[in-house]
Design an enzyme around this catalytic site. Structure first.
Site, PDB file in Angstrom:
ATOM      1  N   HIS A   1      13.083  -0.081   4.618  1.00  0.00           N
ATOM      2  CA  HIS A   1      12.579   0.661   5.781  1.00  0.00           C
ATOM      3  C   HIS A   1      13.738   1.173   6.636  1.00  0.00           C
ATOM      4  O   HIS A   1      13.750   2.331   7.068  1.00  0.00           O
ATOM      5  CB  HIS A   1      11.692  -0.244   6.632  1.00  0.00           C
ATOM      6  CG  HIS A   1      10.232  -0.176   6.321  1.00  0.00           C
ATOM      7  ND1 HIS A   1       9.527   1.007   6.253  1.00  0.00           N
ATOM      8  CD2 HIS A   1       9.310  -1.162   6.090  1.00  0.00           C
ATOM      9  CE1 HIS A   1       8.248   0.759   5.996  1.00  0.00           C
ATOM     10  NE2 HIS A   1       8.098  -0.549   5.881  1.00  0.00           N
TER      11      HIS A   1
ATOM     12  N   ASN B   1       3.103   5.172  15.502  1.00  0.00           N
ATOM     13  CA  ASN B   1       2.365   5.187  16.769  1.00  0.00           C
ATOM     14  C   ASN B   1       3.075   6.138  17.723  1.00  0.00           C
ATOM     15  O   ASN B   1       4.006   5.771  18.427  1.00  0.00           O
ATOM     16  CB  ASN B   1       2.293   3.769  17.346  1.00  0.00           C
ATOM     17  CG  ASN B   1       1.300   3.659  18.487  1.00  0.00           C
ATOM     18  OD1 ASN B   1       1.395   4.367  19.487  1.00  0.00           O
ATOM     19  ND2 ASN B   1       0.336   2.756  18.358  1.00  0.00           N
TER      20      ASN B   1
ATOM     21  N   ARG C   1       1.558  13.171   7.684  1.00  0.00           N
ATOM     22  CA  ARG C   1       1.299  14.313   8.558  1.00  0.00           C
ATOM     23  C   ARG C   1       1.339  15.633   7.785  1.00  0.00           C
ATOM     24  O   ARG C   1       2.219  15.851   6.955  1.00  0.00           O
ATOM     25  CB  ARG C   1       2.341  14.386   9.676  1.00  0.00           C
ATOM     26  CG  ARG C   1       2.528  13.099  10.460  1.00  0.00           C
ATOM     27  CD  ARG C   1       1.406  12.871  11.453  1.00  0.00           C
ATOM     28  NE  ARG C   1       1.743  11.812  12.393  1.00  0.00           N
ATOM     29  CZ  ARG C   1       1.094  10.670  12.525  1.00  0.00           C
ATOM     30  NH1 ARG C   1       0.045  10.425  11.766  1.00  0.00           N
ATOM     31  NH2 ARG C   1       1.466   9.766  13.414  1.00  0.00           N
TER      32      ARG C   1
ATOM     33  N   ASP D   1       4.941   2.416   4.583  1.00  0.00           N
ATOM     34  CA  ASP D   1       5.491   1.828   3.357  1.00  0.00           C
ATOM     35  C   ASP D   1       5.904   2.872   2.328  1.00  0.00           C
ATOM     36  O   ASP D   1       6.811   2.627   1.523  1.00  0.00           O
ATOM     37  CB  ASP D   1       4.486   0.855   2.743  1.00  0.00           C
ATOM     38  CG  ASP D   1       4.664  -0.563   3.264  1.00  0.00           C
ATOM     39  OD1 ASP D   1       5.419  -0.749   4.241  1.00  0.00           O
ATOM     40  OD2 ASP D   1       4.053  -1.485   2.699  1.00  0.00           O
TER      41      ASP D   1
ATOM     42  N   HIS E   1       0.844  -1.201   0.000  1.00  0.00           N
ATOM     43  CA  HIS E   1       0.000   0.000   0.000  1.00  0.00           C
ATOM     44  C   HIS E   1       0.875   1.244   0.000  1.00  0.00           C
ATOM     45  O   HIS E   1       2.096   1.182   0.095  1.00  0.00           O
ATOM     46  CB  HIS E   1      -0.942   0.010   1.213  1.00  0.00           C
ATOM     47  CG  HIS E   1      -0.253  -0.246   2.514  1.00  0.00           C
ATOM     48  ND1 HIS E   1       0.447   0.724   3.201  1.00  0.00           N
ATOM     49  CD2 HIS E   1      -0.139  -1.374   3.257  1.00  0.00           C
ATOM     50  CE1 HIS E   1       0.953   0.201   4.310  1.00  0.00           C
ATOM     51  NE2 HIS E   1       0.623  -1.070   4.366  1.00  0.00           N
TER      52      HIS E   1
ATOM     53  N   SER F   1      -4.594  18.063   8.769  1.00  0.00           N
ATOM     54  CA  SER F   1      -4.303  17.968   7.335  1.00  0.00           C
ATOM     55  C   SER F   1      -5.390  18.639   6.505  1.00  0.00           C
ATOM     56  O   SER F   1      -6.580  18.623   6.847  1.00  0.00           O
ATOM     57  CB  SER F   1      -4.151  16.505   6.923  1.00  0.00           C
ATOM     58  OG  SER F   1      -5.289  15.758   7.287  1.00  0.00           O
TER      59      SER F   1
END
Length: 547
Positions: free
Chosen positions: A128, A290, A393, A314, A11, A505
């Site tokens: 990552h 988180n 964000r 991702d 995704h 946002s």
């Protein structure tokens, strides 16, 4: 040396471009296609590439596909086992692997002129890791990656020394903190791989009364790994479907799982510190979004500093894959310059958009002062400035702004966006004033990835941004890196005595964040917003004509 990074398999498809070791562009496909998250993480969508964002990255840098030295694809199908070997028994993995293997040819078709032999596969969790360990200001660091899944793992622990990754541990599937949290998200009636942040918000309304029962089902193993057993969440609270009202039991379940997640993450952070002795921990993967857990890791682990890459999910693997391959090709990479890596427009280009829209607009002497005046009068402002942010964000470039001193503004902002009322909104605060108002989390905190305690004497002064548990997810505004936003908040403080504004946002529910001027004008036209500040211009909401 020109390396294009691509994330496509699950995704949040995205693209990033690294030139001579420097990040010059990064963007998510959703900002172009206007499909939230770009696509759903389904096996038959694994072939879909971030064609629009990749083409823009190249166009922005003036690079043709045939000029690329490499394309880094953030998934290596050769490392993917069978559905039975992973323990997930997901037959869709057969299709995912096939599409990933064909990615070089798909990319050559999408980017005419590209030699498919230049496509390199990068292990998902290495991508990552590079997205944070190579992008961080500190070149030497410990790194912790946690997400739903990669090819065969859901976690990586390691360290970067002078740009080289040493992997110390990796948790094999089917154990996955990210997939466990996704299961809870689905159980609570939200959309998995999308709405996990809503579970984090709900947890603040509950008590962790099930944490003891969950402690054996979600636990660290002491060797850098962890266990997540299959959990029947109906034993704790009944399943919800979309739109159902949640109860105290659902909030308590969210709080219990959130607490266990935090405790396991702290254990994992302590383990990697014991192996490395580094002062800085860098983090990536969807779990690293988180912010409640991030603050607890900073408070309770031995690390002096925790740095989380702003596009930690991702989408960030496109950035990490490009940085990793650039390093492999001999480049010394530079830290990412910030999150403003997407599209931007000149004042002249914005003015042409406004003229084409045939609407009334003005160019005030100082857009920061004009916005502060509207905010001080309790208006809502759509703020469109500079290059768009990379990651989920809004960081002062594509934001909805409001006065934080009116309790009713929380409901008002959630109504504007069409969101659930239990969800908090966040504050932007002047960097130099942040320690007076917020504690426990780090300062500076430029990417809104930690929670901070609001000082008791300020909770009644900024109720809009004070969550039910007395915390806020802040963004500190540095005058050197964000001079316009800093000037706007300073002007607001002169009028109100409050060095804080509400920041959420610039979008409405189910829509990606606004990216280009057309998006901004459409959002302004469809939402009850009082002012659009777009570049140096402002568009005011016309007063309704009396009937």
């Amino acid at each position: 040396m020109k390396v294009l990074g691509i994330n496509a398999i699950y995704h949040d498809p995205s693209a990033a471009l690294v030139v001579d070791g420097r990040v010059v562009a990064a963007a998510e496909e959703e900002r172009f296609s206007r499909r939230k998250h770009g696509k759903r993480p389904l096996p038959w969508s694994a072939w879909e590439l971030p064609e629009l964002s990749a083409a823009w990255c190249l166009r922005h840098a003036g690079v043709r596909p045939e000029e690329l030295d490499a394309v880094a694809y953030s998934f290596d199908p050769a490392l993917m086992g069978t559905p039975e070997e992973s323990g997930l028994f997901d037959d869709g993995d057969v299709m995912r692997r096939m599409y990933a293997e064909k990615a070089p040819d798909f990319l050559a078709h999408a980017l005419p002129g590209l030699d498919p032999a230049k496509v390199r596969f990068v292990k998902h969790h290495v991508a990552h890791a590079a997205s944070t360990g190579l992008a961080a200001p500190q070149r030497d660091n410990a790194v912790l990656v946690l997400d739903g899944r990669g090819e065969a793992h859901s976690h990586l622990a390691g360290r970067y020394v002078d740009g080289q990754l040493e992997v110390l541990a990796g948790q094999a599937l089917p154990h996955s903190l990210g997939l466990m949290y996704e299961e809870l998200t689905d159980h609570l009636g939200f959309l998995r791989s999308s709405d996990e942040f809503k579970v984090m918000a709900m947890a603040s309304y509950g008590k962790p009364r099930f944490a003891g029962e969950l402690s054996e089902l979600i636990r660290a193993t002491g060797d850098g790994g962890f266990v997540t057993e299959r959990i029947d969440f109906t034993e704790f609270a009944p399943r919800l479907t979309k739109g159902d009202d949640w109860t105290e039991a659902h909030a308590d379940l969210a709080a219990s799982v959130q607490q266990r997640l935090e405790e396991v993450l702290v254990d994992l952070a302590r383990w990697v510190h014991a192996q490395t002795g580094e002062r800085t921990l860098t983090m990536a993967g969807g779990v690293a979004l988180n912010c409640v857990a991030n603050t607890r890791i900073l408070a309770e682990s031995p690390f002096e500093e925790v740095w989380v890459q702003p596009a930690a999910g991702d989408a960030g693997t496109a950035l990490g894959a490009a940085l990793h391959v650039a390093t492999e090709l001999g480049e010394r990479t530079e830290p990412m310059p910030g999150a403003a890596l997407g599209r931007g427009w000149s004042d002249e280009e914005i003015q042409r958009w406004l003229d084409t829209a045939a609407i009334d607009y003005e160019r005030p002497d100082d857009v920061a002062e004009a916005v502060a005046e509207v905010l001080a009068d309790n208006g809502i402002v759509a703020w469109f400035q500079g290059r768009s942010e990379f990651g989920p964000r809004a960081l002062g470039h594509r934001s909805l702004l409001a006065h934080p001193g009116h309790e009713a503004n929380l409901e008002r902002m959630n109504d504007v966006k069409g969101r659930e009322q239990f969800r908090p909104v966040a504050p932007m605060v002047l960097l130099e004033r942040a320690p007076d108002i917020f504690s426990r989390g780090p300062v500076p905190s430029p990417y809104m990835l930690f929670v901070h305690d609001v000082a008791p004497e300020w909770r009644d002064r900024i109720p809009t941004v004070t969550h039910v548990d007395g915390t806020a997810r802040i963004q500190t505004i540095d005058p050197d890196t964000e001079p316009l936003v800093h000037r706007m908040i300073s002007a607001f403080e002169r009028r109100t005595g409050i060095p804080v504004v509400v920041n959420t946002s610039l979008n409405t529910a189910g829509r990606p964040m606004v990216d280009d001027p057309r998006d901004a004008l459409e959002c302004f036209g469809s939402a009850p917003v009082d002012l659009l500040a777009i570049g140096p211009f402002v568009v005011r909401r016309p007063r309704p004509t009396p009937r």
